[in-house]
Design a protein around this motif. Structure first.
Motif, PDB file in Angstrom:
ATOM      1  N   UNK A  46      74.546  62.850 -17.029  1.00  0.00           N
ATOM      2  CA  UNK A  46      75.166  64.578 -17.795  1.00  0.00           C
ATOM      3  C   UNK A  46      74.623  64.057 -19.825  1.00  0.00           C
ATOM      4  N   UNK A  47      74.686  62.824 -19.869  1.00  0.00           N
ATOM      5  CA  UNK A  47      74.943  62.315 -21.317  1.00  0.00           C
ATOM      6  C   UNK A  47      73.708  62.579 -21.785  1.00  0.00           C
ATOM      7  N   UNK A  48      72.785  61.819 -21.108  1.00  0.00           N
ATOM      8  CA  UNK A  48      71.635  62.700 -21.738  1.00  0.00           C
ATOM      9  C   UNK A  48      70.823  63.733 -21.437  1.00  0.00           C
ATOM     10  N   UNK A  49      70.905  64.833 -21.132  1.00  0.00           N
ATOM     11  CA  UNK A  49      71.864  65.814 -20.391  1.00  0.00           C
ATOM     12  C   UNK A  49      71.759  66.635 -21.715  1.00  0.00           C
ATOM     13  N   UNK A  50      73.190  66.009 -22.288  1.00  0.00           N
ATOM     14  CA  UNK A  50      73.991  67.098 -23.658  1.00  0.00           C
ATOM     15  C   UNK A  50      73.555  65.954 -24.306  1.00  0.00           C
ATOM     16  N   UNK A  51      72.813  65.230 -25.284  1.00  0.00           N
ATOM     17  CA  UNK A  51      71.934  64.550 -26.230  1.00  0.00           C
ATOM     18  C   UNK A  51      71.071  65.654 -26.538  1.00  0.00           C
ATOM     19  N   UNK A  52      70.311  65.719 -25.709  1.00  0.00           N
ATOM     20  CA  UNK A  52      69.260  66.390 -25.805  1.00  0.00           C
ATOM     21  C   UNK A  52      69.400  67.696 -26.247  1.00  0.00           C
ATOM     22  N   UNK A  53      70.828  68.170 -25.897  1.00  0.00           N
ATOM     23  CA  UNK A  53      71.006  69.708 -26.312  1.00  0.00           C
ATOM     24  C   UNK A  53      72.041  69.453 -28.061  1.00  0.00           C
ATOM     25  N   UNK A  54      72.346  68.166 -28.070  1.00  0.00           N
ATOM     26  CA  UNK A  54      73.157  67.753 -29.445  1.00  0.00           C
ATOM     27  C   UNK A  54      71.085  68.045 -30.379  1.00  0.00           C
ATOM     28  N   UNK A  88      67.624  73.867 -26.761  1.00  0.00           N
ATOM     29  CA  UNK A  88      68.457  75.399 -26.492  1.00  0.00           C
ATOM     30  C   UNK A  88      69.135  74.822 -24.771  1.00  0.00           C
ATOM     31  N   UNK A  89      70.577  75.138 -24.622  1.00  0.00           N
ATOM     32  CA  UNK A  89      71.409  75.149 -23.036  1.00  0.00           C
ATOM     33  C   UNK A  89      70.448  75.442 -22.414  1.00  0.00           C
ATOM     34  N   UNK A  90      69.756  76.818 -21.819  1.00  0.00           N
ATOM     35  CA  UNK A  90      69.233  77.029 -20.804  1.00  0.00           C
ATOM     36  C   UNK A  90      68.249  76.041 -20.376  1.00  0.00           C
ATOM     37  N   UNK A  91      67.244  75.155 -21.885  1.00  0.00           N
ATOM     38  CA  UNK A  91      66.456  74.862 -21.057  1.00  0.00           C
ATOM     39  C   UNK A  91      66.592  73.451 -20.732  1.00  0.00           C
ATOM     40  N   UNK A 110      64.029  70.274 -10.713  1.00  0.00           N
ATOM     41  CA  UNK A 110      63.315  70.388  -9.465  1.00  0.00           C
ATOM     42  C   UNK A 110      64.101  68.661  -8.317  1.00  0.00           C
ATOM     43  N   UNK A 111      65.546  68.555  -8.834  1.00  0.00           N
ATOM     44  CA  UNK A 111      65.723  67.558  -8.032  1.00  0.00           C
ATOM     45  C   UNK A 111      66.314  68.324  -7.175  1.00  0.00           C
ATOM     46  N   UNK A 112      67.086  69.242  -6.865  1.00  0.00           N
ATOM     47  CA  UNK A 112      67.604  70.693  -5.975  1.00  0.00           C
ATOM     48  C   UNK A 112      68.907  70.379  -5.906  1.00  0.00           C
ATOM     49  N   UNK A 113      69.432  69.973  -6.442  1.00  0.00           N
ATOM     50  CA  UNK A 113      70.862  69.643  -7.153  1.00  0.00           C
ATOM     51  C   UNK A 113      72.366  70.044  -6.265  1.00  0.00           C
ATOM     52  N   UNK A 114      73.181  69.955  -5.791  1.00  0.00           N
ATOM     53  CA  UNK A 114      73.223  70.921  -5.594  1.00  0.00           C
ATOM     54  C   UNK A 114      74.333  72.268  -6.708  1.00  0.00           C
ATOM     55  N   UNK A 115      74.627  71.605  -7.809  1.00  0.00           N
ATOM     56  CA  UNK A 115      75.208  72.912  -9.281  1.00  0.00           C
ATOM     57  C   UNK A 115      73.656  71.427 -10.182  1.00  0.00           C
ATOM     58  N   UNK A 116      73.722  72.669 -11.862  1.00  0.00           N
ATOM     59  CA  UNK A 116      73.113  71.538 -12.937  1.00  0.00           C
ATOM     60  C   UNK A 116      74.469  71.100 -13.813  1.00  0.00           C
ATOM     61  N   UNK A 117      73.826  70.601 -14.855  1.00  0.00           N
ATOM     62  CA  UNK A 117      74.856  69.600 -15.421  1.00  0.00           C
ATOM     63  C   UNK A 117      76.622  70.467 -15.809  1.00  0.00           C
ATOM     64  N   UNK A 118      75.568  71.160 -16.687  1.00  0.00           N
ATOM     65  CA  UNK A 118      76.310  72.110 -17.615  1.00  0.00           C
ATOM     66  C   UNK A 118      77.537  72.705 -16.369  1.00  0.00           C
ATOM     67  N   UNK A 119      77.169  73.100 -15.106  1.00  0.00           N
ATOM     68  CA  UNK A 119      77.587  74.131 -13.947  1.00  0.00           C
ATOM     69  C   UNK A 119      78.911  72.492 -13.776  1.00  0.00           C
ATOM     70  N   UNK A 120      78.355  71.021 -13.382  1.00  0.00           N
ATOM     71  CA  UNK A 120      78.368  70.110 -13.058  1.00  0.00           C
ATOM     72  C   UNK A 120      80.317  69.925 -14.279  1.00  0.00           C
ATOM     73  N   UNK A 121      79.545  69.932 -15.186  1.00  0.00           N
ATOM     74  CA  UNK A 121      80.837  70.087 -15.804  1.00  0.00           C
ATOM     75  C   UNK A 121      81.843  70.969 -16.406  1.00  0.00           C
ATOM     76  N   UNK A 128      86.597  75.998 -21.391  1.00  0.00           N
ATOM     77  CA  UNK A 128      86.163  75.255 -20.185  1.00  0.00           C
ATOM     78  C   UNK A 128      84.641  74.627 -19.796  1.00  0.00           C
ATOM     79  N   UNK A 129      83.949  75.897 -20.649  1.00  0.00           N
ATOM     80  CA  UNK A 129      82.509  76.063 -19.368  1.00  0.00           C
ATOM     81  C   UNK A 129      81.844  76.481 -21.193  1.00  0.00           C
ATOM     82  N   UNK A 130      80.337  76.499 -20.326  1.00  0.00           N
ATOM     83  CA  UNK A 130      78.995  77.165 -21.606  1.00  0.00           C
ATOM     84  C   UNK A 130      78.766  77.994 -21.189  1.00  0.00           C
ATOM     85  N   UNK A 131      78.745  78.365 -20.024  1.00  0.00           N
ATOM     86  CA  UNK A 131      78.224  79.456 -19.561  1.00  0.00           C
ATOM     87  C   UNK A 131      79.426  80.568 -19.175  1.00  0.00           C
TER      88      UNK A 131
END
Length: 703
Positions: free
Chosen positions: A527-535, A539-542, A549-560, A598-601
C-alpha cells in the motif's frame, strides 16, 4: 465413451486413494423385484472423505454395470458414514502434466456419471453426508435425490479453487433449479469464501427432492424410493425459463465474477461460458465443452496456484512449520484479557465459545469493563436468536465472561492476552502489572500488530513466557493467527500458544519477532507504494485500479478505509523506523488523518464512486504521475523484494508460510497462490531477486 481398464487408470494416477464402489441387491417393501444399492467408500473414516480419481471412476462404472445387469427395479448410490463424496481427487489434477491427461479425466467422469443420467432404470442418489464438487455432480446425474438432514457440507466449490464444476455441474444444475439459483451455488457462494449450503437450503433450491433425519436415513430413503418407483410420489421439478430470466442470471454471474476476481481467475470465466451454453440443455455439446474447458484450466498456472493454496490451507496450516512438540503445552483453565475495547471483546467471545473456560476482562474504568462484557453478552444473545446455541449454552457462555478493574482477577489465569493501545511503553507497563499477580508459568500474550515483543518482555522477571498472538479483524471470521516467538520465548510457552490457537480453530503460523510480522509488513509495503505513486502525482483512480489484475478482495484505498487510516499511518511509522530505506511515511497521509478523514472514496445513491472533494483538496500532488502499469509493477517489485528479505531474515520458515499468511490473513485469492507463485510466473521474482521463490512445478504446471 471413454473406457479405461483398472491398470490404465492406475497408470494415469498411481498414488490415488481409491474410492471403491460395491453393489448389493436389497429387498424393499412395496418394490417388485430388488433394488441395487451401490456404496462408495475409500476405506478411511470421515476425516478422509471419499474422492474420485481415475481408478475410483472405473470402480464406480463397473459397479453400475453390475447393478444394471441384475435388472433391478431401481439403482441407488450412497456413501460411507457422514460422507457421500467430496469431488475429484485434486492430487490427480495436480499430477496432470499433459493436456491429454486432463481430457481423459474429464471425459471419464462425464461418461461414468452419465450412465446414471441415461439409465432406463430409475437412479437415486442417497446423499447421506458431506457432498461437494464431483460428489454433488454424481448426485445431480441421478434421476432423484434424498439428503440427510445432518449433512455437514454441501457445495460446488470449484470456482473458489480456480476451477469450475467440470463433470456436468455447469449443465445439470441450471437445468434443474434454474439459472439464477445455479449462479448462487456455482459463483456467488463459491466466491464468498466457499460458503456452504445447509440441507434445508438445498431442499428449498430444488437440488434434492426430500430430507430425512440421519438416524434412519437409509431406511427412509429406500421407502421413499419405493413410493417413487410405484408412482405414488412424483417429485415436482421447476419449469426452467431459458429466456429473459437466463439472460439476467448470466448478467448477475458476470457481475459477481468481475467484482470478485477482476477477470483474474480463468476457471470463473470458463464457468460463465458454460452457464450460457447450458441454456441449450444439450448434454452432448455441454459435456464436450466442459471437458475442453477443463483441460484448458487444468493446464493453467492459475489453477495450479489454486491447488497449491488449497493444500496450504488443508495441510500445512494443520501442521505449522517450526511449532514445538504439542506435549509441552500447558493446560489453560482460565483466560485473562487486558482491555475491554472491541478487539478485546471479540477475543473474549471467541475464547469463551471455543475453550469454554472463564474469561475475565479488565480496563481502566467500570464503564469500559461493562461495555466490553455487555458486547459479549449481546453477541451471545444474537447467537441464541439465530439458534446457533441453546438457551442453556447461552447462559453458560454469559456466565463465563466477567469483568474487573483489578488485575488480581488474573491470579489463577493460565493465559493472559493484552489488547491495549499500540504503544510499547503502555504494553510494557501492562505486562509488569500483570506479572505481579499471575503464576510464573502463566503465558503472557500480546495482540500487537507491529511492535517488538522482545522489547515488550525485556523488563519482566519471566520474559520467557511472553509470546505474540496476533489476531486479524474481525476476530471471529479471519482464520489466521500469527504466533510470534520473541527473543526469549521458551518452547512450553510457544507450544501452549499453538495449542490454544488450535482450540480456537485458527490456522497458526510461526513468525519471528520482526517489525509488523508477515501480513501487516507486506500490506504496508504494498500500500505504501500505491500511496507514494499518488503523492508523486498519479490520480487516485489510476493508482487504486492499478492492482486489479491480481483480483484482490478489495482495492488498496478501500483496504485503507477498512483498516483505518490512523492505524495504517501508525504501522507505516513503525516500519519507517525499522527500515527507513524501504518504508516511507506520506505527508499527505498525515494531513489526511489529522483532518479526521477516513476514506478517499465516496459513493452516491446509485453506487457511483468518486473522490471525496475535501480529500482531493488537502492532498498535495507531485508532477510525476505514473501509468497504471507502472504502479502495478512497482508495487509487485516491492513485494518481491520484501518477501526475499523476510525469508533471508528467517521471519518464517519458507515461502509457503508467506503465502499461507496472505491467503488466511489478507484474503488474497487462491488463484494467486497467496503471492509468491504469481511473482514467479510473472517473472518478477527473478527480475528483482535473481531467483524464484518456489521450484518449477510447485504451484505451476510441471514441465
Amino acid at each position: 465413451m471413454t473406457t479405461l481398464t483398472a491398470d490404465e487408470a492406475k497408470a494415469l494416477f498411481p498414488d490415488e486413494v481409491v474410492t471403491v464402489a460395491k453393489t448389493r441387491l436389497v429387498s424393499v417393501p412395496g418394490v417388485a423385484g430388488q433394488v441395487a444399492l451401490i456404496t462408495i467408500d475409500n476405506g478411511h473414516d470421515h476425516t478422509r472423505p471419499s474422492t474420485f480419481g481415475p481408478q475410483s471412476l472405473v470402480s464406480l462404472s463397473a459397479a453400475f454395470d453390475e447393478a444394471a445387469a441384475a435388472e433391478p427395479a431401481a439403482i441407488a448410490v450412497t456413501g460411507k458414514p457422514f460422507v457421500f463424496a467430496v469431488g475429484a481427487d485434486l492430487t490427480a489434477v495436480e499430477g496432470a502434466s499433459r493436456r491429454e491427461q486432463a481430457v481423459t479425466i474429464g471425459r471419464l467422469g462425464h461418461d461414468v456419471f452419465r450412465k446414471f443420467t441415461e439409465s432406463t432404470i430409475p437412479t437415486f442418489a442417497f446423499v447421506n453426508g458431506a457432498v461437494m464438487g464431483g460428489g454433488l455432480e454424481l448426485a445431480l446425474s441421478c434421476h432423484y435425490r434424498t439428503l440427510a438432514s445432518n449433512a455437514a457440507a454441501i457445495a460446488l466449490p470449484e470456482v473458489f479453487l480456480g476451477l469450475f464444476p467440470g463433470w456436468g455441474g455447469t449443465q445439470l444444475l441450471p437445468n434443474l433449479i434454474g439459472a439464477n439459483d445455479a449462479v448462487t451455488v456455482i459463483f456467488e457462494n463459491a466466491l464468498n469464501q466457499n460458503k456452504m449450503l445447509k440441507p434445508k437450503q438445498a431442499l428449498d433450491l430444488g437440488i434434492v427432492d426430500v430430507l430425512f433425519d440421519s438416524a434412519d436415513y437409509l431406511e427412509q430413503s429406500l421407502l421413499w424410493l419405493s413410493s417413487v418407483v410405484r408412482g405414488d410420489v412424483a417429485p415436482v421439478r421447476k419449469e426452467i425459463d431459458r429466456g429473459e430470466a437466463w439472460d439476467a442470471a448470466v448478467t448477475r454471474a458476470r457481475a459477481i465474477v468481475e467484482g470478485r476476481t477482476k477477470g483474474a481467475a480463468p476457471g470463473a470465466l470458463k464457468a460463465l461460458e458454460l452457464l450460457e451454453l447450458a441454456r441449450e440443455n444439450d448434454l452432448d455439446r455441454g459435456y464436450a465443452a466442459e471437458t475442453e474447458a477443463l483441460a484448458d484450466v487444468v493446464m493453467s498456472d492459475e489453477l495450479r496456484a489454486g491447488l497449491y493454496s488449497f493444500n496450504l490451507v488443508q495441510k500445512r496450516a494443520k501442521r505449522p512449520a517450526g511449532a514445538p512438540d504439542k506435549s509441552l503445552a500447558r493446560k489453560v483453565t482460565k483466560v485473562g484479557i487486558v482491555g475491554a475495547g472491541l478487539m478485546a471483546s471479540q477475543m473474549a467471545l471467541l475464547f469463551a465459545r471455543r475453550l469454554e473456560v472463564p474469561v475475565v476482562l479488565t480496563d481502566v474504568d467500570q464503564a469500559r469493563v461493562d461495555k466490553g462484557v455487555g458486547y459479549v453478552h449481546a453477541e451471545v444473545d444474537k447467537l441464541l436468536g439465530k439458534k446457533r446455541v441453546s438457551p442453556d449454552k447461552a447462559n453458560r457462555l454469559k456466565a463465563l465472561v466477567t469483568g474487573s478493574l483489578d488485575k488480581a482477577a488474573f491470579a489463577d489465569a493460565d493465559f493472559v492476552i493484552e489488547a491495549v493501545f499500540e504503544d510499547l511503553a503502555v504494553k510494557q507497563k501492562v505486562f509488569a502489572e500483570v506479572e505481579e499477580h499471575v503464576s510464573a508459568e502463566a503465558v503472557l500474550a500480546t495482540n500487537t500488530s507491529s511492535l517488538s515483543i522482545t522489547d515488550m518482555a525485556a523488563g519482566l522477571k519471566h520474559p520467557e513466557r511472553v509470546v505474540g498472538f496476533h489476531f486479524f479483524n474481525p476476530v471471529a471470521v479471519m482464520p489466521l493467527l500469527e504466533i510470534v516467538r520473541a527473543g526469549r520465548t521458551d518452547d512450553a510457552t510457544l507450544a501452549t500458544a499453538f495449542a490454544v490457537g488450535k482450540q480456537l480453530k485458527k490456522s497458526s503460523v510461526l513468525v519471528k519477532d520482526a517489525p509488523a510480522f508477515v501480513v501487516n509488513r507486506l500490506l504496508t509495503r504494498f500500500m505504501g507504494e500505491v500511496v507514494k505513486s499518488i503523492d508523486e502525482g498519479t490520480p487516485f483512480e489510476v493508482a487504486d485500479k492499478a492492482t486489479e489484475p491480481l483480483g484482490l478482495p478489495m482495492s488498496p484505498l478501500v483496504l485503507l478505509q477498512l483498516v483505518g487510516p490512523a492505524v495504517a499511518l501508525h504501522v507505516a511509522g513503525t516500519m519507517h523506523g525499522a527500515f527507513p530505506d524501504r518504508f516511507g511515511v506520506s505527508e499527505n497521509m498525515k494531513r489526511f488523518v489529522e483532518a479526521g478523514k477516513t476514506a478517499v472514496w465516496q459513493w452516491d445513491a446509485t453506487g457511483k464512486q468518486t473522490v471525496d472533494p475535501e480529500v482531493q483538496e488537502l492532498w498535495q500532488f507531485g508532477d510525476k504521475p505514473l501509468t497504471g502499469d507502472e504502479v502495478f509493477n512497482r508495487a509487485l517489485e516491492a513485494l518481491a523484494e520484501e518477501i526475499r528479505i523476510m525469508l533471508d531474515e528467517g521471519v518464517v520458515a519458507e515461502a509457503q508460510d508467506i503465502d499461507l499468511c496472505m491467503i488466511l490473513g489478507a484474503g488474497w485469492p487462491f488463484w494467486l497462490g497467496g503471492i509468491t507463485p504469481y511473482l514467479d510466473r510473472s517473472g518478477i521474482s527473478e527480475k528483482v531477486t535473481g531467483k524464484r521463490f518456489l521450484a518449477p512445478g510447485v504451484a505451476s504446471v510441471p514441465a
